[in-house]
Design an enzyme around this catalytic site. Structure first.
Site, PDB file in Angstrom:
ATOM      1  N   CYS A 113      -8.123  -0.755  -6.546  1.00 21.63           N
ATOM      2  CA  CYS A 113      -8.288  -1.344  -5.056  1.00 21.63           C
ATOM      3  C   CYS A 113     -10.301  -1.445  -6.047  1.00 21.63           C
ATOM      4  O   CYS A 113     -11.208  -1.985  -4.863  1.00 21.63           O
ATOM      5  CB  CYS A 113      -9.277  -0.367  -3.844  1.00 21.63           C
ATOM      6  SG  CYS A 113      -7.589  -0.101  -3.449  1.00 21.63           S
ATOM      7  N   HIS A 254     -14.932  -1.877   0.699  1.00 20.43           N
ATOM      8  CA  HIS A 254     -13.288  -2.108   0.445  1.00 20.43           C
ATOM      9  C   HIS A 254     -13.052  -1.184   1.612  1.00 20.43           C
ATOM     10  O   HIS A 254     -13.460  -0.498   2.417  1.00 20.43           O
ATOM     11  CB  HIS A 254     -13.129  -0.746  -0.910  1.00 20.43           C
ATOM     12  CG  HIS A 254     -11.613  -0.653  -0.873  1.00 20.43           C
ATOM     13  ND1 HIS A 254     -10.606  -2.051  -0.396  1.00 20.43           N
ATOM     14  CD2 HIS A 254     -10.860  -0.118  -1.299  1.00 20.43           C
ATOM     15  CE1 HIS A 254      -9.163  -1.731  -0.634  1.00 20.43           C
ATOM     16  NE2 HIS A 254      -9.105  -0.101  -0.416  1.00 20.43           N
ATOM     17  N   ASN A 284      -4.842  -3.559   3.527  1.00 18.51           N
ATOM     18  CA  ASN A 284      -5.893  -3.115   2.980  1.00 18.51           C
ATOM     19  C   ASN A 284      -5.071  -4.075   1.402  1.00 18.51           C
ATOM     20  O   ASN A 284      -4.508  -3.681   1.315  1.00 18.51           O
ATOM     21  CB  ASN A 284      -5.859  -1.494   1.969  1.00 18.51           C
ATOM     22  CG  ASN A 284      -6.663  -1.199   0.900  1.00 18.51           C
ATOM     23  OD1 ASN A 284      -6.772  -1.921  -0.262  1.00 18.51           O
ATOM     24  ND2 ASN A 284      -6.303  -0.012   1.015  1.00 18.51           N
TER      25      ASN A 284
HETATM   26  O1  UT7 Z   1      -7.091   1.151  -0.778  1.00 15.93           O
HETATM   27  C1  UT7 Z   1      -8.191   2.655  -1.573  1.00 15.93           C
HETATM   28  C2  UT7 Z   1      -6.557   4.164  -1.606  1.00 15.93           C
HETATM   29  N1  UT7 Z   1      -6.317   4.006  -0.206  1.00 15.93           N
HETATM   30  C3  UT7 Z   1      -7.236   4.652   0.493  1.00 15.93           C
HETATM   31  O2  UT7 Z   1      -7.887   4.873   1.060  1.00 15.93           O
HETATM   32  C4  UT7 Z   1      -6.055   5.420   1.848  1.00 15.93           C
HETATM   33  C5  UT7 Z   1      -6.258   6.916   2.082  1.00 15.93           C
HETATM   34  N2  UT7 Z   1      -5.450   7.809   2.891  1.00 15.93           N
HETATM   35  C6  UT7 Z   1      -5.045   7.138   4.536  1.00 15.93           C
HETATM   36  O3  UT7 Z   1      -5.720   6.225   5.070  1.00 15.93           O
HETATM   37  C7  UT7 Z   1      -4.595   7.877   5.428  1.00 15.93           C
HETATM   38  O4  UT7 Z   1      -4.307   9.728   4.545  1.00 15.93           O
HETATM   39  C8  UT7 Z   1      -3.011   7.680   5.567  1.00 15.93           C
HETATM   40  C9  UT7 Z   1      -3.908   5.852   6.901  1.00 15.93           C
HETATM   41  C10 UT7 Z   1      -2.309   6.820   4.600  1.00 15.93           C
HETATM   42  C11 UT7 Z   1      -2.773   7.736   6.654  1.00 15.93           C
HETATM   43  O5  UT7 Z   1      -2.969   8.865   7.718  1.00 15.93           O
HETATM   44  P1  UT7 Z   1      -3.389  10.401   7.728  1.00 15.93           P
HETATM   45  O6  UT7 Z   1      -4.235  10.572   8.937  1.00 15.93           O
HETATM   46  O7  UT7 Z   1      -3.489  10.654   6.770  1.00 15.93           O
HETATM   47  O8  UT7 Z   1      -1.727  10.958   8.198  1.00 15.93           O
HETATM   48  P2  UT7 Z   1      -1.071  12.455   7.438  1.00 15.93           P
HETATM   49  O9  UT7 Z   1      -0.519  11.159   5.748  1.00 15.93           O
HETATM   50  O10 UT7 Z   1      -1.468  13.205   7.287  1.00 15.93           O
HETATM   51  O11 UT7 Z   1       0.308  11.803   7.976  1.00 15.93           O
HETATM   52  C12 UT7 Z   1       0.220  13.024   9.277  1.00 15.93           C
HETATM   53  C13 UT7 Z   1       1.166  12.201  10.002  1.00 15.93           C
HETATM   54  C14 UT7 Z   1       2.684  12.599   9.230  1.00 15.93           C
HETATM   55  O12 UT7 Z   1       3.430  13.684  10.104  1.00 15.93           O
HETATM   56  P3  UT7 Z   1       3.784  15.447  10.255  1.00 15.93           P
HETATM   57  O13 UT7 Z   1       4.062  15.508   8.867  1.00 15.93           O
HETATM   58  O14 UT7 Z   1       2.794  15.475  10.552  1.00 15.93           O
HETATM   59  O15 UT7 Z   1       4.841  15.437  11.281  1.00 15.93           O
HETATM   60  C15 UT7 Z   1       3.482  11.246   7.959  1.00 15.93           C
HETATM   61  O16 UT7 Z   1       4.771  11.646   8.533  1.00 15.93           O
HETATM   62  O17 UT7 Z   1       2.270  11.310  10.101  1.00 15.93           O
HETATM   63  C16 UT7 Z   1       3.108  11.053   9.630  1.00 15.93           C
HETATM   64  N3  UT7 Z   1       3.051   9.169   9.139  1.00 15.93           N
HETATM   65  C17 UT7 Z   1       3.344   8.827  10.188  1.00 15.93           C
HETATM   66  N4  UT7 Z   1       3.726   8.170  11.995  1.00 15.93           N
HETATM   67  C18 UT7 Z   1       3.724   6.969  12.146  1.00 15.93           C
HETATM   68  C19 UT7 Z   1       2.840   8.418   7.800  1.00 15.93           C
HETATM   69  N5  UT7 Z   1       2.724   7.259   8.277  1.00 15.93           N
HETATM   70  C20 UT7 Z   1       3.183   6.963   9.505  1.00 15.93           C
HETATM   71  C21 UT7 Z   1       3.614   5.695   9.514  1.00 15.93           C
HETATM   72  N6  UT7 Z   1       4.098   5.962  11.094  1.00 15.93           N
HETATM   73  N7  UT7 Z   1       3.086   4.200   9.238  1.00 15.93           N
END
Ligand code: UT7
Length: 327
Positions: A113, A254, A284
């Site tokens: 990215c 980004h 993204n």
């Molecule tokens: O481009 C450069 C690199 N990429 C980034 O910069 C991305 C950086 N990371 C993020 O933007 C965020 O961490 C995400 C958007 C990927 C995830 O958000 P988060 O608030 O960090 O969520 P999490 O990974 O901590 O997950 C929270 C919950 C989990 O469930 P449990 O374990 O709490 O029961 C996940 O399984 O949300 C769940 N989850 C979803 N639920 C519905 C993860 N993806 C999804 C989804 N829909 N698509």
């Protein structure tokens, strides 16, 4: 030494829109979760047979028109991408051929990215030391081709797009790229990767069944790292140029997650109205994100001569950086 100026910008997105509601039919997710956790409402998907280099060329043509530059006048083409048409030769070689930019040497930059920011920093060196007068920098990704559509942690986040800019020597001493600062921390490689496809993890039926040839990410770790690294990189740029946050007119970031951008803005004491957001429309788009966002803000007439723009990007590696530009 004259500064390097961005004299043309362009962008391209494929026609096909994939909404959060569409994804609800594929994986267990919801429009509410995606919107609230990321800011994304929809993303674009390349048409069957549409190649990364095709998208790159469309963005490039726009940028070249704005820069009043003919392809044959380009000295170099640098493409930031992790989704080239094929592993070899580079996507940049295809772009050079399709544009008819016969004089230009062309190569890809692999910084995920941060690819277009890295490309811009490299181009800046060539222009400032007088070795190139016109450099085309492109960020382009066909990310929908490398997603695991069964993994809701990643497949809802990414989209296809291209952004381009033409760089040349500044017409005056004030305008242009003030600085670029790049960083890499290779120890972070496991948190965002496509593991298979090289000697590390050759493709086998088992590897394909596990989808190790697709993107995987520890989102939480990437999020934390990104906020810290981007904040530090923009601070570093401001300090190097003895500028205060209040002197920044625009933030071109980004677009990975609106919450990452908000967290960085808050830590830097930069107001939200300085940032141009398009993540809700495109998701993204990795290396395409920065030049595409710059192009949108530019074509909307938002950027005025003399304005200070802070740029920031981060991706797999982890690789990240910042740039300050006086428009
Ligand atoms: O481009 C450069 C690199 N990429 C980034 O910069 C991305 C950086 N990371 C993020 O933007 C965020 O961490 C995400 C958007 C990927 C995830 O958000 P988060 O608030 O960090 O969520 P999490 O990974 O901590 O997950 C929270 C919950 C989990 O469930 P449990 O374990 O709490 O029961 C996940 O399984 O949300 C769940 N989850 C979803 N639920 C519905 C993860 N993806 C999804 C989804 N829909 N698509």
């Amino acid at each position: 030494m004259p500064r390097t100026q961005i004299i043309g910008t362009g962008s391209y997105v494929p026609e096909k829109v994939v909404t959060n509601a569409d994804l609800e039919k594929i994986v267990e997710t919801s429009d509410q979760w995606i919107s609230e956790r990321t800011g994304i409402k929809e993303r674009r998907m390349a048409a069957p047979g549409e190649l990364t280099s095709d998208m790159a060329v469309k963005a490039a043509v726009q940028a070249l028109e704005m820069a009043r530059t003919r392809p044959e006048d380009l000295d170099a083409i640098i493409v930031g991408t992790v989704t080239p048409d094929m592993p070899m030769p580079s996507c940049a070689a295809f772009v050079q051929h399709k544009l008819g930019a016969k004089k230009a040497f062309a190569f890809d930059v692999s910084a995920a990215c941060a690819g277009s920011l890295y490309g811009m920093s490299i181009a800046d060196q060539y222009v400032r030391n007088g070795n190139a007068k016109r450099v085309l920098v492109i960020g382009v990704e066909l990310l929908t081709s490398i997603l695991n559509w069964e993994d809701r942690n990643t497949c809802v986040l990414f989209g296809d797009a291209a952004g381009a800019m033409v760089l040349g020597p500044s017409s005056d001493g004030e305008r242009g790229i003030l600085s670029t600062h790049l960083h890499t921390d290779g120890s972070q490689w496991p948190i965002l990767l496509i593991q298979a496809g090289g000697p590390h993890t050759p493709i086998t039926p088992e590897v394909l069944a596990k989808k190790l040839n697709k993107v995987s990410m520890n989102g939480r770790e990437v999020f934390k790292f990104a906020v810290r690294a981007l904040t530090d990189a923009v601070k570093e740029a401001l300090d190097a140029n003895q500028l205060a946050p209040a002197q920044v007119d625009h933030v071109i970031a980004h677009q990975a997650n609106v919450r990452i951008i908000d967290a960085v803005l808050e830590r830097l004491d930069l107001s939200r109205d300085k940032v141009w957001l398009n993540i809700h429309r495109y998701g993204n788009t990795s290396s395409a994100s920065l030049p595409m966002t710059l192009d949108e803000a530019n074509r909307a007439g938002r950027l005025k001569e003399g304005d200070v723009i802070a740029m920031m990007a981060i991706g797999a590696g982890m690789a990240w950086g910042s740039a300050l530009v006086r428009w």
